[in-house]
Design a protein around this motif. Structure first.
Motif, PDB file in Angstrom:
ATOM      1  N   ALA A 135       0.821  -1.217   0.000  1.00  0.00           N
ATOM      2  CA  ALA A 135       0.000   0.000   0.000  1.00  0.00           C
ATOM      3  C   ALA A 135       0.854   1.265   0.000  1.00  0.00           C
ATOM      4  O   ALA A 135       1.841   1.375   0.734  1.00  0.00           O
ATOM      5  N   ILE A 136       0.448   2.215  -0.830  1.00  0.00           N
ATOM      6  CA  ILE A 136       1.034   3.556  -0.859  1.00  0.00           C
ATOM      7  C   ILE A 136      -0.107   4.533  -0.564  1.00  0.00           C
ATOM      8  O   ILE A 136      -1.046   4.654  -1.357  1.00  0.00           O
ATOM      9  N   PHE A 137      -0.038   5.203   0.569  1.00  0.00           N
ATOM     10  CA  PHE A 137      -1.082   6.146   0.958  1.00  0.00           C
ATOM     11  C   PHE A 137      -0.641   7.564   0.589  1.00  0.00           C
ATOM     12  O   PHE A 137       0.443   7.998   0.978  1.00  0.00           O
ATOM     13  N   VAL A 138      -1.490   8.273  -0.147  1.00  0.00           N
ATOM     14  CA  VAL A 138      -1.265   9.686  -0.435  1.00  0.00           C
ATOM     15  C   VAL A 138      -2.309  10.464   0.351  1.00  0.00           C
ATOM     16  O   VAL A 138      -3.509  10.306   0.142  1.00  0.00           O
ATOM     17  N   ILE A 139      -1.840  11.285   1.286  1.00  0.00           N
ATOM     18  CA  ILE A 139      -2.738  11.960   2.229  1.00  0.00           C
ATOM     19  C   ILE A 139      -2.541  13.471   2.130  1.00  0.00           C
ATOM     20  O   ILE A 139      -1.657  13.955   1.419  1.00  0.00           O
ATOM     21  N   GLY A 140      -3.366  14.224   2.859  1.00  0.00           N
ATOM     22  CA  GLY A 140      -3.241  15.674   2.882  1.00  0.00           C
ATOM     23  C   GLY A 140      -4.591  16.326   2.707  1.00  0.00           C
ATOM     24  O   GLY A 140      -5.635  15.694   2.887  1.00  0.00           O
ATOM     25  N   LEU A 141      -4.606  17.611   2.349  1.00  0.00           N
ATOM     26  CA  LEU A 141      -5.846  18.281   2.032  1.00  0.00           C
ATOM     27  C   LEU A 141      -6.253  17.963   0.597  1.00  0.00           C
ATOM     28  O   LEU A 141      -5.382  17.724  -0.257  1.00  0.00           O
ATOM     29  N   ALA A 201      -4.518  19.608  -3.137  1.00  0.00           N
ATOM     30  CA  ALA A 201      -3.142  19.971  -2.769  1.00  0.00           C
ATOM     31  C   ALA A 201      -2.108  19.273  -3.651  1.00  0.00           C
ATOM     32  O   ALA A 201      -0.932  19.265  -3.319  1.00  0.00           O
ATOM     33  N   GLY A 202      -2.538  18.683  -4.757  1.00  0.00           N
ATOM     34  CA  GLY A 202      -1.604  18.029  -5.663  1.00  0.00           C
ATOM     35  C   GLY A 202      -1.559  16.526  -5.537  1.00  0.00           C
ATOM     36  O   GLY A 202      -0.715  15.873  -6.152  1.00  0.00           O
ATOM     37  N   SER A 203      -2.477  15.948  -4.767  1.00  0.00           N
ATOM     38  CA  SER A 203      -2.432  14.499  -4.560  1.00  0.00           C
ATOM     39  C   SER A 203      -2.717  13.721  -5.838  1.00  0.00           C
ATOM     40  O   SER A 203      -2.138  12.648  -6.072  1.00  0.00           O
ATOM     41  N   LYS A 209      -5.674   6.946  -2.276  1.00  0.00           N
ATOM     42  CA  LYS A 209      -5.513   8.406  -2.309  1.00  0.00           C
ATOM     43  C   LYS A 209      -6.594   9.133  -1.512  1.00  0.00           C
ATOM     44  O   LYS A 209      -6.939  10.269  -1.833  1.00  0.00           O
ATOM     45  N   LEU A 210      -7.114   8.531  -0.466  1.00  0.00           N
ATOM     46  CA  LEU A 210      -8.105   9.241   0.346  1.00  0.00           C
ATOM     47  C   LEU A 210      -7.392  10.300   1.176  1.00  0.00           C
ATOM     48  O   LEU A 210      -6.635   9.969   2.102  1.00  0.00           O
ATOM     49  N   PRO A 211      -7.595  11.592   0.896  1.00  0.00           N
ATOM     50  CA  PRO A 211      -6.795  12.629   1.584  1.00  0.00           C
ATOM     51  C   PRO A 211      -7.015  12.655   3.084  1.00  0.00           C
ATOM     52  O   PRO A 211      -6.090  12.934   3.848  1.00  0.00           O
ATOM     53  N   TYR A 268      -4.483  20.247  10.603  1.00  0.00           N
ATOM     54  CA  TYR A 268      -3.728  19.317   9.748  1.00  0.00           C
ATOM     55  C   TYR A 268      -2.227  19.512   9.924  1.00  0.00           C
ATOM     56  O   TYR A 268      -1.474  18.544  10.100  1.00  0.00           O
ATOM     57  N   LEU A 269      -1.771  20.756   9.919  1.00  0.00           N
ATOM     58  CA  LEU A 269      -0.331  21.020  10.054  1.00  0.00           C
ATOM     59  C   LEU A 269       0.206  20.532  11.389  1.00  0.00           C
ATOM     60  O   LEU A 269       1.269  19.902  11.458  1.00  0.00           O
ATOM     61  N   ARG A 270      -0.510  20.821  12.467  1.00  0.00           N
ATOM     62  CA  ARG A 270       0.044  20.435  13.774  1.00  0.00           C
ATOM     63  C   ARG A 270       0.020  18.926  13.959  1.00  0.00           C
ATOM     64  O   ARG A 270       0.925  18.363  14.593  1.00  0.00           O
ATOM     65  N   LEU A 271      -0.956  18.230  13.377  1.00  0.00           N
ATOM     66  CA  LEU A 271      -0.946  16.774  13.490  1.00  0.00           C
ATOM     67  C   LEU A 271       0.140  16.170  12.603  1.00  0.00           C
ATOM     68  O   LEU A 271       0.809  15.211  13.012  1.00  0.00           O
TER      69      LEU A 271
END
Length: 482
Positions: A238-244, A247-249, A326-328, A385-388
């Motif tokens: 598995a390769i997880f792509v996370i974020g908002l 944001a380019g995911s 790719k679930l952000p 999101y940033l602090r986590l």
């Protein structure tokens, strides 16, 4: 029971809706409307084979009921079986050639199946059939590559002005007008249209920023460095792509999916489902059971959950050795991922704070992402999101890679090599030519990632700066790197 289940579907309580509908159909097996609801709930739960099988009964029992045929085509499309879906939509449209909703659904299927030009033609047919078809207008705008002419812009603006009460059509039209005016560099009225659409969506939303902040507080407090010992399922598939979102995911997914050993799947909901099953039926009086329960999992439970995730994802795979989820929103669940799949690759797709937040504000999502309909909510969500993410980097050093969208745009070669190295993949030049990869893309960036590097949106937010000053102030107060 059916009506209660329908409410559950509408508010996203899919698991509860499924249980209700199973009981309903046990009591009344020939209740075709309930079975259609059941098909919808199964599809929303991404249990597509079951949904298609359940759809067979009402289609056979009521062969002249177009609703069952449309649901069949729509479910095929949701499952990514686009060629078959397109054939079914064509059959339905032979009987209802001017049905705006069917045409719009067909356009969605064409778009995500990689047939952008055909999708445009079908969306335009929907508008011809119903000139106030808000969703069809927004669908054209959401292609990002389509431009409205003067006549269509005037028609949209007239239709928007004519809708005096909040509605889905009004929301869709507001966002479509915002995008059309943005394309004309008419930024002040563009922002006013986006703000109008967002205000309607926010009014209908139950999003609570305090709850997001409280969840992040619990994750930081309860998921420390002592949580992770590397024991879990050994798979590195598995390769997880996370974020908002926005944001380019999708770009990172397209680059990775261009590698011979990697395939894209979808925004898989399975991590959240595993959490739901983990806490179901277990009570804790003082606070939510998750994430505290992660500290209590035995090694065999971790391995079993890792295998459960892989089994659920298997339905989206075709045999390559690695796959992308790719679930952000999985940015909240890095601790669970590393607990059950310690060798999984995790990539954090990141973008300039103002660009990321504004991109979400001007995007109308089909469902979910309720935080995006207020600048204050977006700013607070980004700060959480940033602090986590800072916490995850401290807990799992070298376990996550942050990829900045702007860096990918400016130096594709270096970023691709870094990306592949982090995923323990050999370099392949095809990843630099990601836009040549022919695959279904089911996000708002579906057209951009079929082109070479897309620079247009890098500094778009600056044209709206005077309207975004409250957001900038909030982000600065929260310590975001503006």
């Amino acid at each position: 029971i059916r009506l209660l289940a329908e409410v559950g579907i509408s508010i996203g309580s899919i698991g509860e809706a499924l249980l209700l509908l199973e009981r309903c159909l046990e009591l009344a097996p020939e209740f075709h409307v309930a079975r259609a609801n059941y098909v919808t709930a199964l599809a929303r739960h991404q249990r597509f084979d079951e949904a298609l099988a359940e759809n067979e009964q009402p289609r056979t029992a009521q062969p002249n009921n177009l609703a069952h045929q449309v649901q069949f085509a729509t479910t095929l499309s949701m499952a990514g079986r686009f060629d078959t879906a397109h054939g079914e939509f064509a059959k339905v449209l032979e009987q209802a050639p001017d049905n705006e909703r069917i045409l719009t659904s067909y356009g969605h299927s064409l778009r995500y199946g990689g047939k952008g030009e055909e999708a445009i033609a079908v969306y335009l047919r929907a508008i011809e059939a119903e000139p106030s078809a808000g969703e069809a207008y927004w669908s054209l705008a959401n292609l990002k590559t389509f431009r409205f002419d003067d006549a269509r812009l005037a028609s949209m603006q007239s239709a928007l002005a004519g809708l005096t009460r909040p509605s889905e059509d009004k929301t869709h039209l507001a966002f479509a007008v915002g995008k059309a005016l943005e394309d004309r560099e008419d930024y002040d009225p563009s922002f006013a249209a986006y703000a109008e659409g967002n205000a309607i969506k926010r009014q209908m939303s139950g999003y609570d920023a305090e709850k997001t902040s409280a969840r992040v507080d619990r994750l930081i407090t309860q998921c420390g460095a002592n949580l992770w010992d590397g024991d879990g399922h050994p798979s590195d598939e598995a390769i997880f792509v996370i974020g908002l979102p926005r944001a380019g995911s999708t770009l990172l997914e397209q680059i990775l999916a261009s590698h011979s050993q990697v395939e894209a799947t979808a925004e898989l909901p399975f991590i959240g489902r595993i959490i739901g099953e983990m806490v179901a039926g277990r009570a804790r009086d003082d606070e939510p059971l998750y994430p505290h329960i992660l500290n209590k999992l035995r090694v065999e439970e971790r391995v079993a959950m890792g295998q459960q995730y892989l089994d659920l994802a298997a339905g989206y795979r075709t045999g390559k050795s690695r796959f992308i989820d790719k679930l952000p929103n999985n940015w909240e669940h890095v601790a669970l991922i590393k607990t059950i799949l310690p060798n999984a690759t995790i990539i954090d797709a990141r973008r300039h704070p103002m660009a990321a937040c504004f991109a979400n504000f001007k995007q109308l999502f089909a469902r979910g992402q309720e935080f995006t309909y207020s600048l204050e909510d977006i700013g607070r969500y980004y700060a959480d999101y940033l602090r986590l993410m800072d916490h995850w980097h401290s807990v799992f050093p070298r376990g996550l890679l942050t990829v900045q969208y702007e860096d990918v745009v400016e130096d594709l070669d270096t970023q691709v090599k870094q990306l592949l190295s982090h995923a323990k993949l050999d370099f392949e030049a095809a990843c630099l030519r990601y836009y040549e990869k022919d695959r279904a893309v089911r996000t708002a960036s579906s057209e951009q990632v079929r082109q070479p590097i897309y620079r247009d949106a890098l500094n778009l937010w600056k044209h709206y700066h005077s309207h975004l000053e409250p957001l900038e102030t909030l982000l600065r107060e929260e310590g975001a790197p503006i």
